[in-house]
Design a protein around this motif. Structure first.
Motif, PDB file in Angstrom:
ATOM      1  N   VAL A   1      35.129  27.446  38.716  1.00 14.56           N
ATOM      2  CA  VAL A   1      34.002  28.366  38.891  1.00 14.56           C
ATOM      3  C   VAL A   1      34.350  29.748  38.336  1.00 14.56           C
ATOM      4  N   VAL A   2      35.558  30.219  38.600  1.00 11.71           N
ATOM      5  CA  VAL A   2      35.974  31.536  38.103  1.00 11.71           C
ATOM      6  C   VAL A   2      35.972  31.547  36.571  1.00 11.71           C
ATOM      7  N   VAL A   3      36.470  30.473  35.955  1.00  9.70           N
ATOM      8  CA  VAL A   3      36.504  30.398  34.490  1.00  9.70           C
ATOM      9  C   VAL A   3      35.093  30.425  33.927  1.00  9.70           C
ATOM     10  N   LYS A   4      34.189  29.716  34.545  1.00  8.44           N
ATOM     11  CA  LYS A   4      32.827  29.593  34.013  1.00  8.44           C
ATOM     12  C   LYS A   4      31.897  30.724  34.456  1.00  8.44           C
ATOM     13  N   PHE A   5      32.382  31.671  35.243  1.00  6.94           N
ATOM     14  CA  PHE A   5      31.527  32.726  35.765  1.00  6.94           C
ATOM     15  C   PHE A   5      30.911  33.582  34.661  1.00  6.94           C
TER      16      PHE A   5
ATOM     17  N   LYS B   1      19.338  42.207  29.710  1.00  3.25           N
ATOM     18  CA  LYS B   1      20.677  42.382  29.158  1.00  3.25           C
ATOM     19  C   LYS B   1      21.675  42.458  30.315  1.00  3.25           C
ATOM     20  N   VAL B   2      22.196  41.314  30.683  1.00  2.87           N
ATOM     21  CA  VAL B   2      23.228  41.211  31.710  1.00  2.87           C
ATOM     22  C   VAL B   2      24.523  40.904  30.992  1.00  2.87           C
ATOM     23  N   THR B   3      25.533  41.707  31.251  1.00  2.00           N
ATOM     24  CA  THR B   3      26.805  41.485  30.568  1.00  2.00           C
ATOM     25  C   THR B   3      27.910  41.226  31.579  1.00  2.00           C
ATOM     26  N   ALA B   4      28.797  40.375  31.199  1.00  2.10           N
ATOM     27  CA  ALA B   4      29.994  40.124  31.998  1.00  2.10           C
ATOM     28  C   ALA B   4      31.022  41.186  31.634  1.00  2.10           C
ATOM     29  N   PRO B   5      31.995  41.407  32.488  1.00  2.00           N
ATOM     30  CA  PRO B   5      33.047  42.359  32.141  1.00  2.00           C
ATOM     31  C   PRO B   5      33.696  41.978  30.815  1.00  2.00           C
ATOM     32  N   SER B   6      34.066  42.984  30.032  1.00  2.94           N
ATOM     33  CA  SER B   6      34.573  42.720  28.687  1.00  2.94           C
ATOM     34  C   SER B   6      35.958  42.073  28.685  1.00  2.94           C
ATOM     35  N   GLN B   7      36.792  42.373  29.693  1.00  4.86           N
ATOM     36  CA  GLN B   7      38.111  41.758  29.731  1.00  4.86           C
ATOM     37  C   GLN B   7      37.970  40.287  30.116  1.00  4.86           C
ATOM     38  N   GLY B   8      38.811  39.461  29.565  1.00  3.91           N
ATOM     39  CA  GLY B   8      38.753  38.037  29.836  1.00  3.91           C
ATOM     40  C   GLY B   8      39.668  37.593  30.954  1.00  3.91           C
TER      41      GLY B   8
ATOM     42  N   PHE C   1      47.219  34.471  48.362  1.00  4.65           N
ATOM     43  CA  PHE C   1      47.040  35.880  48.722  1.00  4.65           C
ATOM     44  C   PHE C   1      47.180  36.768  47.485  1.00  4.65           C
ATOM     45  N   LEU C   2      48.178  36.510  46.670  1.00  2.00           N
ATOM     46  CA  LEU C   2      48.389  37.290  45.452  1.00  2.00           C
ATOM     47  C   LEU C   2      47.199  37.155  44.502  1.00  2.00           C
ATOM     48  N   ILE C   3      46.727  35.939  44.300  1.00  2.00           N
ATOM     49  CA  ILE C   3      45.583  35.729  43.408  1.00  2.00           C
ATOM     50  C   ILE C   3      44.327  36.377  43.981  1.00  2.00           C
ATOM     51  N   SER C   4      44.171  36.340  45.294  1.00  2.00           N
ATOM     52  CA  SER C   4      43.024  37.007  45.926  1.00  2.00           C
ATOM     53  C   SER C   4      43.053  38.508  45.674  1.00  2.00           C
ATOM     54  N   MET C   5      44.229  39.106  45.755  1.00  2.00           N
ATOM     55  CA  MET C   5      44.350  40.535  45.485  1.00  2.00           C
ATOM     56  C   MET C   5      44.001  40.835  44.023  1.00  2.00           C
ATOM     57  N   LEU C   6      44.436  39.966  43.110  1.00  2.00           N
ATOM     58  CA  LEU C   6      44.085  40.139  41.696  1.00  2.00           C
ATOM     59  C   LEU C   6      42.576  40.024  41.485  1.00  2.00           C
ATOM     60  N   LEU C   7      41.947  39.072  42.158  1.00  2.00           N
ATOM     61  CA  LEU C   7      40.496  38.918  42.038  1.00  2.00           C
ATOM     62  C   LEU C   7      39.761  40.135  42.596  1.00  2.00           C
ATOM     63  N   ILE C   8      40.231  40.661  43.707  1.00  2.00           N
ATOM     64  CA  ILE C   8      39.609  41.858  44.293  1.00  2.00           C
ATOM     65  C   ILE C   8      39.746  43.039  43.330  1.00  2.00           C
ATOM     66  N   ALA C   9      40.937  43.226  42.774  1.00  2.00           N
ATOM     67  CA  ALA C   9      41.143  44.324  41.815  1.00  2.00           C
ATOM     68  C   ALA C   9      40.243  44.144  40.585  1.00  2.00           C
ATOM     69  N   TYR C  10      40.118  42.916  40.110  1.00  2.00           N
ATOM     70  CA  TYR C  10      39.283  42.624  38.946  1.00  2.00           C
ATOM     71  C   TYR C  10      37.824  42.920  39.254  1.00  2.00           C
ATOM     72  N   LEU C  11      37.358  42.508  40.427  1.00  2.00           N
ATOM     73  CA  LEU C  11      35.967  42.761  40.796  1.00  2.00           C
ATOM     74  C   LEU C  11      35.687  44.258  40.993  1.00  2.00           C
ATOM     75  N   LEU C  12      36.639  44.960  41.591  1.00  2.00           N
ATOM     76  CA  LEU C  12      36.463  46.404  41.776  1.00  2.00           C
ATOM     77  C   LEU C  12      36.449  47.143  40.436  1.00  2.00           C
ATOM     78  N   GLN C  13      37.215  46.664  39.479  1.00  2.00           N
ATOM     79  CA  GLN C  13      37.269  47.269  38.162  1.00  2.00           C
ATOM     80  C   GLN C  13      35.940  47.079  37.417  1.00  2.00           C
ATOM     81  N   SER C  14      35.282  45.966  37.652  1.00  2.00           N
ATOM     82  CA  SER C  14      34.062  45.681  36.905  1.00  2.00           C
ATOM     83  C   SER C  14      32.801  46.241  37.563  1.00  2.00           C
ATOM     84  N   VAL C  15      32.938  46.884  38.711  1.00  2.00           N
ATOM     85  CA  VAL C  15      31.765  47.473  39.391  1.00  2.00           C
ATOM     86  C   VAL C  15      31.406  48.794  38.802  1.00  2.00           C
TER      87      VAL C  15
END
Length: 130
Positions: free
Chosen positions: A40-44, A58-65, A116-130
């Motif tokens: 799901v994360v890959v296909k988001f 015009k809905v865009t996903a975050p530019s970083q992959g 837990f580590l991956i969850s923290m990375l996902l949270i940081a990624y989501l906060l960066q894209s807001v």
């Protein structure tokens, strides 16, 4: 009279084997769930683009992959958790057969730390894209 059999526990009980199997199957379900979440994360980002097309906006996903990398890591983690669960199942099975069962929390601790580590990375990624 006591023949001594009451004090001599059987080294391998069917209930122990069945409990070991249930634990293994629970780990398999956990691994499949982690892999599904990774998919799901890959296909988001693809989903976000398609929603934009459907809504004609015009809905865009975050530019970083990063979602692809995190998703692939989650799929790999799910695969590894199933592999380690099988190894733990076989180890426990042998210990039960020989009557020398030693519980371990290594798999649980390792999986919890990595998730837990991956969850923290996902949270940081989501906060960066807001």
């Amino acid at each position: 009279m006591n023949s001594g059999k009451d004090n001599d526990p059987s080294p391998f009980k069917p209930n122990d084997h069945l409990a070991n199997e249930r634990t293994y199957l629970a780990w398999v379900r956990t691994g499949i769930g982690i892999m599904a979440f990774g998919f799901v994360v890959v296909k988001f980002s693809l989903f976000v683009k398609q929603i934009g097309i459907v809504l004609n906006t015009k809905v865009t996903a975050p530019s970083q992959g990063y979602s692809s990398v995190i998703g692939i890591i989650l799929v790999a983690l799910g695969t590894l958790s199933i592999l380690f669960a099988f190894m733990q199942y076989r180890r426990t099975e042998m210990q039960l057969k020989t009557g020398r069962y030693q519980p371990t929390t290594l798999l649980t601790t390792l999986l919890t730390g990595v998730i837990f580590l991956i969850s923290m990375l996902l949270i940081a990624y989501l906060l960066q894209s807001v």
